[in-house]
Design an enzyme around this catalytic site. Structure first.
Site, PDB file in Angstrom:
ATOM      1  N   ASP A 158     -22.079   4.265 -19.766  1.00 20.30           N
ATOM      2  CA  ASP A 158     -22.436   3.676 -18.475  1.00 20.30           C
ATOM      3  C   ASP A 158     -21.631   2.386 -18.305  1.00 20.30           C
ATOM      4  O   ASP A 158     -21.635   1.526 -19.194  1.00 20.30           O
ATOM      5  CB  ASP A 158     -23.944   3.378 -18.494  1.00 20.30           C
ATOM      6  CG  ASP A 158     -24.465   2.833 -17.184  1.00 20.30           C
ATOM      7  OD1 ASP A 158     -23.666   2.428 -16.329  1.00 20.30           O
ATOM      8  OD2 ASP A 158     -25.701   2.801 -17.030  1.00 20.30           O
ATOM      9  N   GLU A 176     -11.633   3.259  -6.961  1.00 22.33           N
ATOM     10  CA  GLU A 176     -12.673   3.908  -6.157  1.00 22.33           C
ATOM     11  C   GLU A 176     -13.820   4.412  -7.035  1.00 22.33           C
ATOM     12  O   GLU A 176     -14.327   5.514  -6.837  1.00 22.33           O
ATOM     13  CB  GLU A 176     -12.075   5.054  -5.331  1.00 22.33           C
ATOM     14  CG  GLU A 176     -10.963   4.605  -4.398  1.00 22.33           C
ATOM     15  CD  GLU A 176     -10.354   5.747  -3.589  1.00 22.33           C
ATOM     16  OE1 GLU A 176     -11.014   6.791  -3.419  1.00 22.33           O
ATOM     17  OE2 GLU A 176      -9.210   5.612  -3.137  1.00 22.33           O
ATOM     18  N   HIS A 180     -19.897   3.055  -7.163  1.00 21.08           N
ATOM     19  CA  HIS A 180     -21.091   3.767  -7.620  1.00 21.08           C
ATOM     20  C   HIS A 180     -22.089   2.834  -8.298  1.00 21.08           C
ATOM     21  O   HIS A 180     -23.232   3.240  -8.534  1.00 21.08           O
ATOM     22  CB  HIS A 180     -20.704   4.860  -8.621  1.00 21.08           C
ATOM     23  CG  HIS A 180     -19.932   6.003  -8.019  1.00 21.08           C
ATOM     24  ND1 HIS A 180     -20.478   6.874  -7.111  1.00 21.08           N
ATOM     25  CD2 HIS A 180     -18.659   6.409  -8.217  1.00 21.08           C
ATOM     26  CE1 HIS A 180     -19.568   7.786  -6.766  1.00 21.08           C
ATOM     27  NE2 HIS A 180     -18.470   7.516  -7.418  1.00 21.08           N
TER      28      HIS A 180
END
Length: 346
Positions: A158, A176, A180
């Site tokens: 993560d 990009e 998130h």
């Protein structure tokens, strides 16, 4: 653009999700989003599950239509989409001042298209950080095929909790991907921690621009379509993104929305009014063929149930991206270079 064929697309749909569970995964993914009654707080609290489901569901579609690099790029007249994507990656490497032998981190690396291109271009060793098992397994195959498995690798983790010691990397970039993150400051702070003092972090971010009106219902709908179709908990303003970089401790070297003066709009490949032989699968005709092909493959049981639903929300995503780009309320190319101060050693 991609060598992946119809069978590859069909068999890859769902990623690491059991094929019998794809439909229920689509249901759960969709319910995170505004269009289906979902709340921003829930998306942020469950971002790991949401983003993992998203990439399990869409990666085969991405690679089939887009190639190995899942991002857009500013484009010059006479330049193909593939050429612009490679140049976009080279531009980032040059802005970071990468040198042979350096150790670089790609945050949210997808299947590693940019990672491989940047490693070849700059003669660096690149580690790709990704929390999606299917994308990593696919990236490892592509690294071996490219002969880069000795210098480039993937780590499953993560990006809000990176498993690296402080001051580990000579450079860090994100293409990009950090859009998130449920918390930009938290994500950038982790990047700051693992970057060596005096070195740089560069990113292409998805952002709403200052032209976005949160009280405009059309603007709200476009934003919601982009979030649903792209696995995003929320889309930050460019100003919020920049402020988060500073709050994480970075010194901003320079920043710019590269969409502003791009000779050819970044969203053109997704615009159904545009036709291109070189990126045929992204055109209206190409997408119509893909849609019917997926429908047929699902009907005869080769593609898992739910595949058409994934195709549908990706279509809505494309519509949202084009509408956001045309109205200039959204950009896929807010770029910044930021330096960790020399006194930032921890």
């Amino acid at each position: 653009m991609s060598n992946k064929g119809t069978l590859d697309l069909a068999t890859g749909l769902g990623g690491k999700i059991d094929k019998t569970d794809v439909l229920s995964a689509v249901d759960k993914y969709e319910k995170y989003h505004v269009s289906y009654g979902g709340k921003e707080e829930e998306r942020k609290a469950n971002y790991t599950d949401m983003v993992n489901k998203y990439y399990d569901l869409v990666t085969s579609f991405y690679e089939y239509g887009w190639g190995e690099s899942f991002h857009v790029a500013p484009r010059w007249k006479g330049e193909s989409l593939l050429e612009s994507i490679k140049r976009h990656e080279h531009f980032l490497a040059l802005q970071l001042g990468l040198k042979p032998g350096q150790k670089v981190l790609d945050v949210g690396c997808g299947i590693g298209g940019p990672l491989r291109e940047i490693a070849r271009f700059s003669s660096t060793s690149v580690t790709g950080l990704n929390n999606n098992e299917y994308q990593i397994s696919r990236g490892e195959v592509l690294n071996r095929n490219a002969g880069l498995d000795k210098t480039c690798n993937f780590v499953k983790a993560d990006f809000m909790k990176m498993p690296f010691p402080d001051n580990s990397f000579d450079a860090v970039y994100a293409i990009e991907a950090t859009c998130h993150a449920p918390d930009a400051v938290g994500c950038y702070s982790e990047i700051y921690r693992v970057l060596k003092p005096g070195q740089c972090f560069a990113a292409y971010e998805w952002c709403m621009t200052d032209a976005y009106d949160p009280n405009n219902k059309e603007h709200q709908q476009i934003k919601a379509e982009i979030e649903l179709g792209n696995g995003l908990p929320d889309i930050r303003l460019t100003s919020q993104c920049l402020e988060a970089v500073k709050q994480a401790g970075f010194e901003v070297v320079w920043e710019k929305d590269l969409a502003v003066d791009s000779p050819i709009p970044w969203y053109l490949p997704l615009d159904t009014s545009h036709f291109s032989l070189s990126s045929f699968r992204l055109t209206a005709i190409g997408r119509f063929i893909t849609k019917n092909m997926v429908m047929a493959l699902e009907k005869i049981g080769i593609a898992p149930k739910g595949s058409q639903r994934v195709q549908n929300f990706l279509e809505k995503a494309a519509e949202g991206l084009v509408a956001g780009g045309k109205k200039e309320i959204f950009t896929a190319m807010y770029f910044f270079v930021a330096r960790k101060p020399v006194h930032g050693a921890q």
